[in-house]
Design an enzyme around this catalytic site. Structure first.
Site, mmCIF file in Angstrom:
data_model
loop_
_atom_site.group_PDB
_atom_site.id
_atom_site.type_symbol
_atom_site.label_atom_id
_atom_site.label_comp_id
_atom_site.label_asym_id
_atom_site.label_seq_id
_atom_site.Cartn_x
_atom_site.Cartn_y
_atom_site.Cartn_z
ATOM 1 N N HIS A 188 0.808 -1.229 0.000
ATOM 2 C CA HIS A 188 0.000 0.000 0.000
ATOM 3 C C HIS A 188 0.840 1.277 0.000
ATOM 4 O O HIS A 188 0.649 2.162 -0.839
ATOM 5 C CB HIS A 188 -0.869 0.061 1.266
ATOM 6 C CG HIS A 188 -1.654 -1.166 1.560
ATOM 7 N ND1 HIS A 188 -2.846 -1.440 0.945
ATOM 8 C CD2 HIS A 188 -1.423 -2.197 2.423
ATOM 9 C CE1 HIS A 188 -3.348 -2.573 1.410
ATOM 10 N NE2 HIS A 188 -2.503 -3.048 2.304
HETATM 11 C C1 BDR Z 1 -2.436 0.872 5.576
HETATM 12 O O1 BDR Z 1 -2.578 0.313 6.884
HETATM 13 C C2 BDR Z 1 -1.321 -0.055 7.392
HETATM 14 O O2 BDR Z 1 -1.393 -1.285 8.044
HETATM 15 C C3 BDR Z 1 -0.382 -0.074 6.217
HETATM 16 O O3 BDR Z 1 0.921 0.268 6.630
HETATM 17 C C4 BDR Z 1 -0.957 0.962 5.286
HETATM 18 O O4 BDR Z 1 -0.493 2.247 5.595
HETATM 19 C C5 BDR Z 1 -3.208 0.019 4.601
HETATM 20 O O5 BDR Z 1 -4.558 0.037 4.940
#
Ligand code: BDR
Ligand code: CA
Length: 322
Positions: A251
């Site tokens: 992500h």
């Molecule tokens: C986001 O949530 C976190 O766990 C990850 O690092 C990312 O920023 C994804 O939903």
């Protein structure tokens, strides 16, 4: 060359984003600030140092530790995705001689808090600093409340967060970063500087497959390649079991890619709001993204498409270029 400040709750994908940002030629990372999210902020700060130590850096960016708790809600973490240390449990690994593979690093931190550092850098680089937010938006909302005039100097905020035409990843309706601090997210959206959201709608289309990771760095014995293998292992197991594929979502690397390679993304202007109080929908992001119905009022740009294969190519081209 785009100056950026990375604000991160350093879990596994945040670490990959840090590595990508520091290896993106068109980017200068002025500072890294940490915030509680995936794990408590102290671990996030340690994870920043461990990530930087895995790279051959001549110079370290300034690092400042940020907020421990969201504005209103109690903290929710995601250690089940990122490992109990937030970094795939690398801190529990030992080498053949019994010594820790990733011992506690020396923390070289700025004297200023994350909130003050964000304000200072906004003031030092008027209309030239992009804030890249990879975690809950607590630090940024607090900086806006503390010094709104200086914060208006921010050129843009690019954030990983939200879920629009897809399910959430922490509840059915909410994405993690927004869910953890929905009040901060709404505050940031209301503030009035340009904002781009990179939501799950696009980040779920980009998978770093374990086979590809093996192909790219399986044979390399350098520190960075070893770190990439070690830090992703726990998250790979989680994704295998929970998401049904051999790989991980990365992500937080996407906002970095968007800044350097906007040609790989499609965006739409929209009016984005956050549900701050709903019992079943807290942290939900709401916007009408239907094509052909331009919003009458807008407060953000939302990423709605990505060239996934092109992004993965770009990712490896940058991070393993040396
Ligand atoms: C986001 O949530 C976190 O766990 C990850 O690092 C990312 O920023 C994804 O939903
Ligand atoms: Ca994150």
């Amino acid at each position: 060359m785009q100056r950026i400040l990375l604000d991160t709750d350093t879990g596994v994908d945040d670490a990959l984003a840090i590595i990508l940002a520091l290896n993106t030629p068109e980017m200068k990372v002025e500072a890294i600030t940490t915030v509680s999210g995936n794990v408590y902020v102290d671990f996030c700060t340690r994870n920043v140092m461990l990530t930087l130590n895995a790279m051959d850096l001549g110079e370290y960016p300034i690092i400042a530790q940020g907020e421990r708790q969201p504005l209103v809600k109690p903290l929710v973490t995601a250690a089940h995705v990122h490992g109990s240390d937030g970094l795939g449990d690398v801190t529990k690994l030992h080498g053949p001689d019994g010594s820790r593979s990733y011992p506690d690093p020396e923390l070289r931190l700025a004297a200023a808090s994350a909130v003050d550092l964000i304000i200072d850098l906004a003031c030092q680089h008027p209309n030239d600093l992009v804030l890249v937010a990879l975690g809950p938006l607590t630090n940024i909302a607090k900086a806006m409340d503390k010094n709104p005039n200086q914060m208006r100097n921010i050129k843009e905020i690019v954030l990983m967060g939200g879920a629009f035409e897809t399910y959430g990843n922490v509840t059915t309706t909410a994405e993690f970063n927004i869910f953890v601090d929905p009040h901060a997210a709404q505050r940031v959206l209301d503030f009035g500087v340009p904002i781009t959201l990179v939501p799950l709608d696009v980040t779920h289309r980009v998978m770093l497959k374990s086979e590809r990771l093996k192909a790219e760095c399986g044979v390399r014995s350098d520190r960075l390649a070893k770190f990439l293998r070690d830090a992703t292992r726990v998250s790979m197991a989680y994704h295998h079991q929970r998401e049904g594929f051999d790989g991980i979502y990365i992500h937080d690397a996407l906002p970095i890619g968007l800044i350097a390679r906007p040609d790989l993304f499609d965006t739409a202007d929209a009016f984005v709001q956050v549900e701050t109080s709903g019992q079943l929908t807290q942290g939900m992001t709401i916007a009408d993204l239907r094509q052909g119905r331009p919003a009458l009022k807008t407060n953000a740009r939302v990423c709605v498409g990505v060239n996934a294969e092109g992004f993965i190519e770009h990712f490896f081209d940058c991070i393993l270029s040396t």
